[in-house]
Motif scaffolding. Structure first.
Motif, PDB file in Angstrom:
ATOM      1  N   ASP A  43      -2.663   3.140  -5.385  1.00 58.55           N
ATOM      2  CA  ASP A  43      -3.113   2.951  -4.005  1.00 58.55           C
ATOM      3  C   ASP A  43      -2.616   1.648  -3.387  1.00 58.55           C
ATOM      4  O   ASP A  43      -1.872   1.670  -2.417  1.00 58.55           O
ATOM      5  N   PHE A  44      -3.020   0.509  -3.940  1.00 59.05           N
ATOM      6  CA  PHE A  44      -2.584  -0.757  -3.356  1.00 59.05           C
ATOM      7  C   PHE A  44      -2.519  -1.830  -4.435  1.00 59.05           C
ATOM      8  O   PHE A  44      -3.166  -1.716  -5.472  1.00 59.05           O
ATOM      9  N   PHE A  70      -8.765   1.404   2.500  1.00 57.63           N
ATOM     10  CA  PHE A  70      -7.712   2.320   2.063  1.00 57.63           C
ATOM     11  C   PHE A  70      -8.178   3.772   2.010  1.00 57.63           C
ATOM     12  O   PHE A  70      -9.296   4.076   1.614  1.00 57.63           O
ATOM     13  N   LYS A  71      -7.260   4.667   2.468  1.00 57.53           N
ATOM     14  CA  LYS A  71      -7.469   6.110   2.269  1.00 57.53           C
ATOM     15  C   LYS A  71      -6.171   6.640   1.701  1.00 57.53           C
ATOM     16  O   LYS A  71      -5.100   6.181   2.088  1.00 57.53           O
ATOM     17  N   THR A  98      -3.751   0.008   8.880  1.00 63.03           N
ATOM     18  CA  THR A  98      -4.661  -0.340   7.785  1.00 63.03           C
ATOM     19  C   THR A  98      -4.228  -1.611   7.087  1.00 63.03           C
ATOM     20  O   THR A  98      -5.025  -2.529   6.859  1.00 63.03           O
ATOM     21  N   ILE A  99      -2.925  -1.685   6.734  1.00 60.69           N
ATOM     22  CA  ILE A  99      -2.480  -2.845   5.970  1.00 60.69           C
ATOM     23  C   ILE A  99      -2.569  -4.110   6.816  1.00 60.69           C
ATOM     24  O   ILE A  99      -2.899  -5.193   6.315  1.00 60.69           O
ATOM     25  N   SER A 100      -2.295  -3.967   8.140  1.00 61.51           N
ATOM     26  CA  SER A 100      -2.376  -5.137   9.012  1.00 61.51           C
ATOM     27  C   SER A 100      -3.801  -5.655   9.092  1.00 61.51           C
ATOM     28  O   SER A 100      -4.042  -6.861   8.989  1.00 61.51           O
ATOM     29  N   GLN A 101      -4.753  -4.753   9.291  1.00 63.25           N
ATOM     30  CA  GLN A 101      -6.157  -5.184   9.378  1.00 63.25           C
ATOM     31  C   GLN A 101      -6.617  -5.812   8.080  1.00 63.25           C
ATOM     32  O   GLN A 101      -7.290  -6.850   8.079  1.00 63.25           O
ATOM     33  N   ALA A 102      -6.222  -5.201   6.955  1.00 67.88           N
ATOM     34  CA  ALA A 102      -6.633  -5.746   5.656  1.00 67.88           C
ATOM     35  C   ALA A 102      -6.066  -7.150   5.478  1.00 67.88           C
ATOM     36  O   ALA A 102      -6.762  -8.074   5.050  1.00 67.88           O
ATOM     37  N   MET A 155       0.839  -1.206   0.000  1.00 66.22           N
ATOM     38  CA  MET A 155       0.000   0.000   0.000  1.00 66.22           C
ATOM     39  C   MET A 155       0.865   1.244   0.000  1.00 66.22           C
ATOM     40  O   MET A 155       1.950   1.257   0.601  1.00 66.22           O
ATOM     41  N   VAL A 156       0.329   2.306  -0.590  1.00 64.12           N
ATOM     42  CA  VAL A 156       1.057   3.578  -0.656  1.00 64.12           C
ATOM     43  C   VAL A 156       0.513   4.545   0.388  1.00 64.12           C
ATOM     44  O   VAL A 156      -0.706   4.644   0.567  1.00 64.12           O
TER      45      VAL A 156
END
Lengths: 252, 204
Positions: free
Chosen positions: A182-183, A201-202, A213-217, A62-63
């Motif tokens: 974004d990802f 993602f935001k 965010t990336i961990s939860q996703a 993710m960016v």
């Protein structure tokens, strides 16, 4: 004593292919005679597994604002059996460039060794590190070389390019690049990952928020995929530092 | 189907393999040694296609010896494991070796290590590993009872538990097993676990 006839519908193949060797447990309890009986049925099914699903993997990048994060699961499996829960899928090429390799583990290892070799040669000749865009083109070329006998890998590349601008991309097993702002996702859990990332993602998150965010996703997606999981491995890279964290999720 | 398993202890590593040589329904012999000594401090337990197993392990053993002759020092366990993986990976898309390998070794400054190498050349350093139908029982027993830094007695106890499980739960259970150990004093045969002995027939 009451006898019950239970009709067991054949499990649909989608369900079977995700759960490996399912077992049905049927218990019957008769009110009159207060007897309880338990029947166990085992279904053994051999399912056609794609070569990409042999080892199991989940990768996402993710960016964020002047930073990026790349995460993977930690499982190494052989079809339904888990061999190890500490398998590395994300490799560092240089301080600002990481590549994650999903798919067949043996090809991921071979491909990584070839890429490190090529990058070291590049460093010797050019006396500098490779830019992420260049590296992505290199990976694409190496994969397409094997067009009619490919490496069964899907790479996810993430790096900080000129002026520390984050760069991410993924490609299929024959080198078709897909750049994203974004990802990007790859692996057996990719479909779940697309959904999770799209909703969570935001743009322009800072390093801490990006890590969350990336961990939860990642964790929520691998929980829906039996071939990936057993924890997570997250790298968050900013222009000044690289943070490596291990996630503990559902250990199944 | 052949069972091989291995685990790491306090300052040693153990590899166990069954010892039956089977050809469809016929058992040729029950004292086949499937764990090869690569050099003084390395063990390679292999399972899979019989010819490939014998040829490939011997090929690796001779190459490990060649390295020592040429360079004057022995390979580390990690180097031997990566060399083995390289050979399997090169052959994979031409003429694959159908051999699964558990490589155990002892290095002076690193200690004991066990490497899992699949027949399609997936390499991973592990604490415990198993191949074959017996792996379903071996891995579960080891997951339950294995701890880091076990003594030799505890490890052999665990190995015996695994062998009992394989013998009682596997329909084509191999009757005999060989146990080999590698520690600072070198790699050697530790014991056999036999429930069937080949009948000794005197020559006429």
């Amino acid at each position: 004593m009451k006898t019950e006839e239970i009709s067991i519908p054949w499990a649909d193949t989608e369900l079977v292919s995700r759960t490996g060797l399912p077992k049905l447990l049927i218990s019957s309890y008769s009110n009159e005679s207060e007897e309880a009986r338990i029947f166990t049925f085992s279904i053994s099914v051999s399912v056609e597994m794609s070569i990409f699903e042999y080892n199991g993997s989940a990768l996402v990048a993710m960016v964020g604002k002047n930073c990026f994060a790349i995460a993977s699961d930690r499982r190494l499996g052989v079809q339904l059996q888990t061999i190890a829960t500490d398998f590395q899928k994300i490799y560092k090429i240089h301080d600002k460039l990481f590549i994650g390799l999903s798919g067949l583990a043996t090809d991921a290892q071979t491909l990584y060794q070839r890429l490190v070799f090529r990058h070291k040669l590049y460093q010797l000749r050019e006396e500098r590190d490779m830019k992420p865009e260049t590296f992505a083109s290199l990976v694409s070329a190496i994969l397409y070389e094997k067009r009619f006998g490919p490496y069964f890998c899907q790479p996810v590349i993430a790096g900080l390019g000129d002026e520390d601008k984050p760069f991410i991309c993924t490609m299929d097993s024959i080198g078709a690049k897909e750049l994203a702002k974004d990802f990007v996702v790859a692996g057996t859990a990719s479909e779940s990952l697309y959904g999770a990332c799209e909703s969570m993602f935001k743009p322009d998150m800072d390093a801490e928020e990006l890590f969350e965010t990336i961990s939860q996703a990642l964790l929520s997606s691998v929980d829906r995929d039996c071939l990936s999981g057993w924890g997570g491995h997250v790298y968050v890279v900013t222009p000044t530092e690289v943070t490596e964290r291990i996630l503990k999720g559902r250990m199944d | 189907m052949e069972s091989v398993f291995g685990l790491v202890g306090k300052d040693f590593a153990i590899v166990v393999a069954d010892s039956s040589a089977v050809h469809s329904i016929l058992v040729h012999k029950t004292n086949e040694d499937k764990i090869m000594l690569l050099d003084s401090h390395k063990l390679m337990g292999a399972s899979g296609e019989t010819g490939d197993r014998a040829q490939f392990t011997e090929y690796i053993q001779k190459n490990v010896a060649l390295y020592q002759f040429r360079n004057g020092i022995p390979l580390t366990t990690a180097a031997a494991a990566n060399f083995t993986r390289g050979e399997l990976a090169t052959a994979l898309r031409k003429n694959p070796y159908m051999v699964n390998i558990i490589l155990a070794g002892y290095d002076k400054d690193i200690g004991p290590s066990v490497y899992f190498i699949d027949y399609i050349a997936s390499l991973h350093k592990v604490d415990k590993a198993a191949f074959g139908y017996g792996s379903y029982f071996a891995l579960s027993m080891m997951d339950r009872h294995y701890r880091k830094d076990m003594t030799v007695e505890e490890a052999v106890d665990l190995v015996d538990k695994v062998i009992i499980e394989i013998r009682s739960r596997l329909v084509v259970a191999p009757p005999n097993f060989v146990i080999k150990i590698v520690d600072k004093d070198g790699a050697r045969e530790y014991a056999w676990r036999e429930s069937i002995k080949d009948a000794l027939v005197p020559a006429v």
